[in-house]
Scaffold this motif. Structure first.
Motif, PDB file in Angstrom:
ATOM      1  N   GLY A  42      45.162  22.515  44.965  1.00 36.32           N
ATOM      2  CA  GLY A  42      43.805  22.993  44.454  1.00 36.32           C
ATOM      3  C   GLY A  42      42.888  23.262  45.728  1.00 36.32           C
ATOM      4  N   SER A  43      43.502  23.784  47.080  1.00 31.95           N
ATOM      5  CA  SER A  43      42.748  23.868  48.109  1.00 31.95           C
ATOM      6  C   SER A  43      42.605  25.529  48.114  1.00 31.95           C
ATOM      7  CB  SER A  43      43.525  23.375  49.140  1.00 31.95           C
ATOM      8  OG  SER A  43      44.591  23.952  49.391  1.00 31.95           O
ATOM      9  N   CYS A  44      42.867  26.189  47.079  1.00 28.84           N
ATOM     10  CA  CYS A  44      42.751  27.904  46.980  1.00 28.84           C
ATOM     11  C   CYS A  44      43.690  28.483  48.273  1.00 28.84           C
ATOM     12  CB  CYS A  44      41.458  28.286  47.398  1.00 28.84           C
ATOM     13  SG  CYS A  44      41.117  29.939  46.883  1.00 28.84           S
ATOM     14  N   SER A  45      45.024  27.998  48.200  1.00 28.53           N
ATOM     15  CA  SER A  45      45.737  28.813  49.407  1.00 28.53           C
ATOM     16  C   SER A  45      47.201  29.049  48.971  1.00 28.53           C
ATOM     17  CB  SER A  45      45.911  27.707  50.446  1.00 28.53           C
ATOM     18  OG  SER A  45      46.515  26.550  50.407  1.00 28.53           O
ATOM     19  N   CYS A  46      47.445  29.147  47.355  1.00 26.92           N
ATOM     20  CA  CYS A  46      48.654  29.425  47.059  1.00 26.92           C
ATOM     21  C   CYS A  46      48.856  30.387  45.967  1.00 26.92           C
ATOM     22  CB  CYS A  46      49.707  28.230  47.080  1.00 26.92           C
ATOM     23  SG  CYS A  46      49.335  27.033  45.529  1.00 26.92           S
ATOM     24  N   ALA A  47      47.844  30.575  45.219  1.00 23.00           N
ATOM     25  CA  ALA A  47      48.040  31.011  43.628  1.00 23.00           C
ATOM     26  C   ALA A  47      49.106  30.624  42.775  1.00 23.00           C
ATOM     27  CB  ALA A  47      48.215  32.461  44.047  1.00 23.00           C
ATOM     28  N   ARG A  69      40.287  36.185  45.581  1.00 27.68           N
ATOM     29  CA  ARG A  69      40.569  37.684  45.193  1.00 27.68           C
ATOM     30  C   ARG A  69      41.758  37.821  46.025  1.00 27.68           C
ATOM     31  NH1 ARG A  69      35.307  38.156  44.268  1.00 27.68           N
ATOM     32  NH2 ARG A  69      34.670  39.121  46.425  1.00 27.68           N
ATOM     33  N   ASP A  70      41.849  37.646  47.307  1.00 30.45           N
ATOM     34  CA  ASP A  70      43.220  37.981  48.308  1.00 30.45           C
ATOM     35  C   ASP A  70      44.273  37.191  47.743  1.00 30.45           C
ATOM     36  OD1 ASP A  70      41.250  39.422  49.868  1.00 30.45           O
ATOM     37  OD2 ASP A  70      40.880  37.950  51.501  1.00 30.45           O
ATOM     38  N   LEU A  71      44.189  36.147  47.519  1.00 25.06           N
ATOM     39  CA  LEU A  71      45.390  35.185  47.009  1.00 25.06           C
ATOM     40  C   LEU A  71      45.826  35.945  45.696  1.00 25.06           C
ATOM     41  CD1 LEU A  71      44.339  31.769  47.734  1.00 25.06           C
ATOM     42  CD2 LEU A  71      46.242  32.745  48.597  1.00 25.06           C
ATOM     43  N   LEU A  72      44.905  36.454  44.741  1.00 19.75           N
ATOM     44  CA  LEU A  72      45.344  37.081  43.423  1.00 19.75           C
ATOM     45  C   LEU A  72      46.325  38.398  43.642  1.00 19.75           C
ATOM     46  CD1 LEU A  72      42.222  36.075  41.330  1.00 19.75           C
ATOM     47  CD2 LEU A  72      44.738  35.284  40.785  1.00 19.75           C
ATOM     48  N   GLU A  73      46.114  38.943  44.724  1.00 19.77           N
ATOM     49  CA  GLU A  73      46.691  40.184  44.954  1.00 19.77           C
ATOM     50  C   GLU A  73      48.237  39.869  45.240  1.00 19.77           C
ATOM     51  OE1 GLU A  73      45.509  42.621  48.299  1.00 19.77           O
ATOM     52  OE2 GLU A  73      43.180  42.208  47.732  1.00 19.77           O
ATOM     53  N   ALA A  75      49.809  37.506  43.429  1.00 22.23           N
ATOM     54  CA  ALA A  75      50.254  36.804  42.030  1.00 22.23           C
ATOM     55  C   ALA A  75      50.880  37.917  41.140  1.00 22.23           C
ATOM     56  CB  ALA A  75      49.271  36.018  41.684  1.00 22.23           C
ATOM     57  N   GLU A  76      51.793  37.409  40.203  1.00 22.80           N
ATOM     58  CA  GLU A  76      52.151  38.374  39.305  1.00 22.80           C
ATOM     59  C   GLU A  76      51.285  38.366  38.073  1.00 22.80           C
ATOM     60  OE1 GLU A  76      56.454  38.071  38.736  1.00 22.80           O
ATOM     61  OE2 GLU A  76      56.898  37.553  40.604  1.00 22.80           O
ATOM     62  N   ASP A  77      51.365  39.428  37.139  1.00 24.20           N
ATOM     63  CA  ASP A  77      50.680  39.428  35.950  1.00 24.20           C
ATOM     64  C   ASP A  77      49.195  39.450  36.088  1.00 24.20           C
ATOM     65  OD1 ASP A  77      53.145  39.523  34.593  1.00 24.20           O
ATOM     66  OD2 ASP A  77      53.375  37.482  34.612  1.00 24.20           O
ATOM     67  N   VAL A  78      48.778  39.765  37.062  1.00 30.43           N
ATOM     68  CA  VAL A  78      47.340  39.939  37.366  1.00 30.43           C
ATOM     69  C   VAL A  78      46.521  40.893  36.397  1.00 30.43           C
ATOM     70  CG1 VAL A  78      45.340  40.121  39.068  1.00 30.43           C
ATOM     71  CG2 VAL A  78      47.487  38.848  39.714  1.00 30.43           C
ATOM     72  N   ASP A  79      45.323  40.410  35.827  1.00 26.51           N
ATOM     73  CA  ASP A  79      44.589  41.596  35.199  1.00 26.51           C
ATOM     74  C   ASP A  79      43.068  41.140  35.707  1.00 26.51           C
ATOM     75  OD1 ASP A  79      43.509  39.305  33.616  1.00 26.51           O
ATOM     76  OD2 ASP A  79      44.591  39.902  31.880  1.00 26.51           O
ATOM     77  N   GLU A  80      42.130  41.793  34.842  1.00 25.97           N
ATOM     78  CA  GLU A  80      40.892  41.600  35.286  1.00 25.97           C
ATOM     79  C   GLU A  80      40.118  40.466  34.710  1.00 25.97           C
ATOM     80  OE1 GLU A  80      40.723  43.500  31.163  1.00 25.97           O
ATOM     81  OE2 GLU A  80      42.013  43.619  32.970  1.00 25.97           O
ATOM     82  N   HIS A  81      40.854  39.700  34.124  1.00 22.94           N
ATOM     83  CA  HIS A  81      40.458  38.237  33.911  1.00 22.94           C
ATOM     84  C   HIS A  81      41.142  37.252  34.678  1.00 22.94           C
ATOM     85  CE1 HIS A  81      37.944  39.877  30.909  1.00 22.94           C
ATOM     86  NE2 HIS A  81      38.837  40.575  30.308  1.00 22.94           N
ATOM     87  N   SER A  82      42.113  37.526  35.512  1.00 24.94           N
ATOM     88  CA  SER A  82      42.903  36.586  36.342  1.00 24.94           C
ATOM     89  C   SER A  82      41.778  35.737  37.397  1.00 24.94           C
ATOM     90  CB  SER A  82      43.719  37.224  37.140  1.00 24.94           C
ATOM     91  OG  SER A  82      44.898  37.809  36.292  1.00 24.94           O
ATOM     92  N   ARG A  83      42.277  34.468  37.382  1.00 30.53           N
ATOM     93  CA  ARG A  83      41.652  33.386  38.104  1.00 30.53           C
ATOM     94  C   ARG A  83      42.670  32.410  38.802  1.00 30.53           C
ATOM     95  NH1 ARG A  83      35.837  33.085  38.301  1.00 30.53           N
ATOM     96  NH2 ARG A  83      36.228  31.774  40.328  1.00 30.53           N
ATOM     97  N   LEU A  84      42.345  31.762  39.878  1.00 35.32           N
ATOM     98  CA  LEU A  84      42.945  30.602  40.238  1.00 35.32           C
ATOM     99  C   LEU A  84      42.219  29.340  39.566  1.00 35.32           C
ATOM    100  CD1 LEU A  84      43.513  31.478  43.889  1.00 35.32           C
ATOM    101  CD2 LEU A  84      45.084  31.721  42.030  1.00 35.32           C
ATOM    102  N   SER A  85      43.011  28.541  38.877  1.00 45.27           N
ATOM    103  CA  SER A  85      42.527  27.535  37.791  1.00 45.27           C
ATOM    104  C   SER A  85      41.785  26.391  38.761  1.00 45.27           C
ATOM    105  CB  SER A  85      43.209  26.907  37.043  1.00 45.27           C
ATOM    106  OG  SER A  85      44.658  26.473  37.775  1.00 45.27           O
ATOM    107  N   CYS A  86      42.341  26.409  40.058  1.00 47.34           N
ATOM    108  CA  CYS A  86      41.703  25.513  41.016  1.00 47.34           C
ATOM    109  C   CYS A  86      40.135  25.648  41.324  1.00 47.34           C
ATOM    110  CB  CYS A  86      42.434  25.355  42.142  1.00 47.34           C
ATOM    111  SG  CYS A  86      42.579  26.790  43.290  1.00 47.34           S
ATOM    112  N   GLN A  87      39.834  26.900  41.040  1.00 49.27           N
ATOM    113  CA  GLN A  87      38.447  27.625  41.361  1.00 49.27           C
ATOM    114  C   GLN A  87      37.536  27.724  40.157  1.00 49.27           C
ATOM    115  OE1 GLN A  87      37.625  28.124  44.837  1.00 49.27           O
ATOM    116  NE2 GLN A  87      39.732  26.978  44.577  1.00 49.27           N
ATOM    117  N   LEU A  88      38.041  27.135  39.048  1.00 49.60           N
ATOM    118  CA  LEU A  88      37.268  27.074  37.771  1.00 49.60           C
ATOM    119  C   LEU A  88      36.785  25.792  37.570  1.00 49.60           C
ATOM    120  CD1 LEU A  88      39.556  29.394  35.741  1.00 49.60           C
ATOM    121  CD2 LEU A  88      37.449  30.063  36.912  1.00 49.60           C
ATOM    122  N   ILE A  89      35.657  25.460  38.002  1.00 48.23           N
ATOM    123  CA  ILE A  89      34.967  24.055  37.771  1.00 48.23           C
ATOM    124  C   ILE A  89      34.176  23.990  36.479  1.00 48.23           C
ATOM    125  CG2 ILE A  89      33.591  22.497  38.830  1.00 48.23           C
ATOM    126  CD1 ILE A  89      35.968  23.327  40.771  1.00 48.23           C
TER     127      ILE A  89
END
Length: 106
Positions: A42-47, A69-73, A75-89
């Motif tokens: 959950g440290s926003c370093s792996c996607a 956003r840099d990490l999501l670049e 990841a696979e299957d990224v779309d406009e609603h992609s997020r890292l769930s560790c960042q969704l509080i």
């Protein structure tokens, strides 16, 4: 405690109570749901906790940081609603939030 709906790669749906202040990732990991690996804890370093947030719920969360956003670049299957769930509080308005774990996470 808001109920969060997770659709995992095999198509099954899980509804989980996630306490306010915890992340969508925490709710998944604490309930042993498949697909959200969370290698970095959950440290926003792996996607490896990439999810798609249903469009109607996107505005309930803070905007993605440049780091996310840099990490999501990568990841696979990224779309406009992609997020890292560790960042969704989770907050009190998150009742019924729905996220989909992409097939590439399985």
């Amino acid at each position: 405690m808001p109920k969060i709906t997770y659709q995992v790669p095999d198509g099954t749906v899980h509804i989980v109570d996630v306490p306010v202040g915890q992340s969508i990732m925490d709710g998944s990991v604490r309930n042993n749901l498949p697909g959200i690996v969370a290698e970095c804890g959950g440290s926003c370093s792996c996607a490896t906790c990439h999810v798609h947030v249903d469009p109607e719920f996107v505005e309930l969360f803070e905007a993605a940081t440049d780091e996310e956003r840099d990490l999501l670049e990568y990841a696979e299957d990224v779309d406009e609603h992609s997020r890292l769930s560790c960042q969704l509080i989770v907050n009190s308005a998150c009742e019924g939030v729905r996220v989909t774990v992409p097939d590439s996470n399985s």
